[in-house]
Scaffold this motif. Structure first.
Motif, mmCIF file in Angstrom:
data_model
loop_
_atom_site.group_PDB
_atom_site.id
_atom_site.type_symbol
_atom_site.label_atom_id
_atom_site.label_comp_id
_atom_site.label_asym_id
_atom_site.label_seq_id
_atom_site.Cartn_x
_atom_site.Cartn_y
_atom_site.Cartn_z
ATOM 1 N N ARG A 50 0.838 -1.194 0.000
ATOM 2 C CA ARG A 50 0.000 0.000 0.000
ATOM 3 C C ARG A 50 0.878 1.251 0.000
ATOM 4 N NH1 ARG A 50 -5.176 1.122 2.079
ATOM 5 N NH2 ARG A 50 -5.313 -1.064 2.648
ATOM 6 N N SER A 74 3.017 0.766 3.493
ATOM 7 C CA SER A 74 2.681 -0.297 4.441
ATOM 8 C C SER A 74 2.384 -1.575 3.669
ATOM 9 C CB SER A 74 1.483 0.095 5.314
ATOM 10 O OG SER A 74 0.318 0.256 4.533
ATOM 11 N N ASP A 76 -0.108 -5.084 3.945
ATOM 12 C CA ASP A 76 -1.261 -5.704 4.578
ATOM 13 C C ASP A 76 -1.419 -7.138 4.083
ATOM 14 O OD1 ASP A 76 -1.715 -3.099 5.490
ATOM 15 O OD2 ASP A 76 -3.276 -2.702 4.011
ATOM 16 N N GLY A 80 -6.690 -7.102 4.744
ATOM 17 C CA GLY A 80 -6.499 -5.692 5.059
ATOM 18 C C GLY A 80 -5.805 -5.427 6.374
ATOM 19 N N GLN A 81 -5.413 -6.484 7.090
ATOM 20 C CA GLN A 81 -4.711 -6.298 8.358
ATOM 21 C C GLN A 81 -3.233 -6.020 8.101
ATOM 22 O OE1 GLN A 81 -5.473 -9.301 11.281
ATOM 23 N NE2 GLN A 81 -3.703 -8.720 12.522
ATOM 24 N N ARG A 82 -2.705 -4.992 8.762
ATOM 25 C CA ARG A 82 -1.307 -4.605 8.565
ATOM 26 C C ARG A 82 -0.378 -5.714 9.056
ATOM 27 N NH1 ARG A 82 -0.720 0.469 10.867
ATOM 28 N NH2 ARG A 82 -1.716 1.185 8.980
#
Length: 145
Positions: A50, A74, A76, A80-82
């Protein structure tokens, strides 16, 4: 609100729209797709890389037509969890980085005069190539181990 402030706001909005569009063209060649106004994603394997862009100083009245930007990198998972962790919640802030000569990247321009606009777009792309892509590769390597 004064008329000058309104024209600054309009110039900033137009500048942000233009820089987002020009940056999108550069990122598409690297496999990123724009998903929101200032968010670009690229899926590689089981992770999503991202790139987010923020306009700094976005609150309060616009005193001039200066646009200052920040890139945030970032990684993920597919939900969608980092996945990244560490300082700054695992985010890499582009405005804190320096190039190989120790110089900061030029992530600002004047949206009325368009002064330094081309340099800003070039440095946005350069920071992705010089800093973001290698960092994404290191996160891939870490996820594989």
């Amino acid at each position: 609100m004064e008329a000058a402030s309104l024209s600054n706001i309009d110039a900033i909005r137009a500048g942000v729209a233009k820089v987002s569009g020009d940056f999108t063209v550069a990122l598409e060649s690297l496999g990123f797709k724009r998903t929101k106004k200032m968010v670009w994603l690229r899926q590689r394997g089981n992770v999503v890389e991202r790139i987010g862009m923020l306009r700094l100083g976005a609150t309060g009245p616009a005193l001039d037509a200066s646009v200052r930007l920040r890139l945030i990198f970032s990684v993920d998972d597919l939900s969608g969890q980092r996945l990244t962790s560490g300082p700054d919640d695992g985010l890499i802030y582009g405005d804190h980085l320096r190039d190989s000569d120790g110089r900061g990247y030029h992530l600002r321009f004047n949206a009325s005069s368009w002064s330094t606009y081309d340099r800003c777009v070039a440095d946005l792309t350069r920071i992705v190539r010089e800093q973001g892509l290698p960092w994404f590769d290191s996160q891939q390597d870490a996820a594989a181990n």
